[in-house]
Design an enzyme around this catalytic site. Structure first.
Site, mmCIF file in Angstrom:
data_model
loop_
_atom_site.group_PDB
_atom_site.id
_atom_site.type_symbol
_atom_site.label_atom_id
_atom_site.label_comp_id
_atom_site.label_asym_id
_atom_site.label_seq_id
_atom_site.Cartn_x
_atom_site.Cartn_y
_atom_site.Cartn_z
ATOM 1 N N CYS A 108 0.877 -1.182 0.000
ATOM 2 C CA CYS A 108 0.000 0.000 0.000
ATOM 3 C C CYS A 108 0.910 1.227 0.000
ATOM 4 C CB CYS A 108 -0.898 -0.028 1.234
ATOM 5 S SG CYS A 108 -2.120 1.291 1.293
ATOM 6 N N CYS A 139 -11.637 -13.373 -26.361
ATOM 7 C CA CYS A 139 -11.438 -12.686 -25.080
ATOM 8 C C CYS A 139 -10.017 -12.136 -24.997
ATOM 9 C CB CYS A 139 -11.694 -13.660 -23.930
ATOM 10 S SG CYS A 139 -11.367 -12.958 -22.298
#
Length: 288
Positions: A108, A139
């Site tokens: 983070c 895809c």
């Protein structure tokens, strides 16, 4: 060692271990291809391939460049701080056990602690002139995953091409009303790999004989196509199709003119790398 002169806000976070307000950092929802470096000393820290949308309010990565990040226990013993291993600049904290990606780890990081360097900028620094190619083969997750592994390919971005709606959303493309094809943009170094090699592999990692679909994915957005940027690319692709037809493959791949490429939503980028899954409708099959 030369360090960048920090602004008061940068110093508050990098030197004095502060935290920027959640959802305010410039890299929180940033998913371009390149490298994130330390804002103070410029040392490379993270690859864009390891960045993922955690929705926590700060940029999140599930891996760092080897030896780039140092860990240190917070004074309260509750959290593990992460710092630039080169200059000890504060980056943020690291968490494990959240099961947000297959690697099960989250760095983070404060946006203020980093500077982004794009793939194009990195190539320019190395004196390379990069080129792009555009392939649609079902895809985009699988096409992206397999083309990323080619030496000389710098980055592959999943997106949409060929439709009439600007900047379409995935749900709009899936409605089969926008005319877009799921497409990948391949950024490559032509000194290491050429367009013909990429096009050959494209024909070998999907079924170019299936109309409006790929495997279980059925619909016009999954059609097989190459968006050609010039007559040279078109001639190369047409020659490969002729070779396959001569071998008995009833190829339906279309050669289409260039149109705007719209990057897909962040959660579609590097899907298999982030989830640890394997492609369900793409695999290599030698055809040439």
């Amino acid at each position: 060692m030369t360090y960048k002169k920090l602004t008061p806000e940068e110093a508050r976070i990098i030197l004095h271990k502060g935290t920027e307000r959640p959802f305010t950092g410039q890299y929180n929802e940033h998913f371009e291809t390149g490298i994130y470096a330390c804002r103070q000393c410029g040392a490379p820290l993270y690859r864009s391939e390891d960045k993922f949308p955690s929705h926590c309010g700060w940029p999140s990565f599930d891996d760092e460049l080897p030896g780039a990040v140092r860990r240190e226990q917070d004074a309260d013993g509750r959290r593990t701080e992460i710092l630039c291993a080169n200059c000890d600049g504060h980056l943020g904290h690291v968490f494990e056990g959240e099961m947000l990606t297959a690697k099960n780890i989250r760095h983070c990081v404060n946006s203020v602690s980093m500077t982004f360097i794009s793939a194009e900028e990195l190539a320019a620094e190395q004196g390379a002139e990069l080129q792009k190619a555009y392939f649609a083969g079902g895809c985009f997750w699988g096409v992206e995953h397999l083309l990323q592994q080619v030496p000389g390919v710098i980055a592959v971005v999943s997106g949409y091409m060929g439709g009439h709606l600007p900047n379409p959303r995935y749900e709009e493309v899936c409605s089969k009303t926008t005319g877009h094809l799921e497409t990948v943009e391949v950024l490559y170094d032509p000194s290491k790999v050429d367009f013909e090699t990429l096009a050959k592999l494209f024909f070998e990692i999907h079924d170019p004989t299936q109309t409006n679909g790929q495997g279980p994915d059925i619909g016009p957005q999954y059609a097989s196509a190459i968006f050609c940027q010039d007559e040279t690319e078109k001639a190369i692709a047409a020659g490969l199709i002729d070779q396959l037809k001569a071998k008995g493959y009833p190829v339906v791949t279309e050669l289409l003119p260039m149109s705007p490429f719209w990057p897909a939503e962040p959660y579609h980028q590097d899907y298999y790398a982030k989830t640890g899954k394997i492609p369900y409708c793409h695999r290599y099959q030698k055809r040439f």
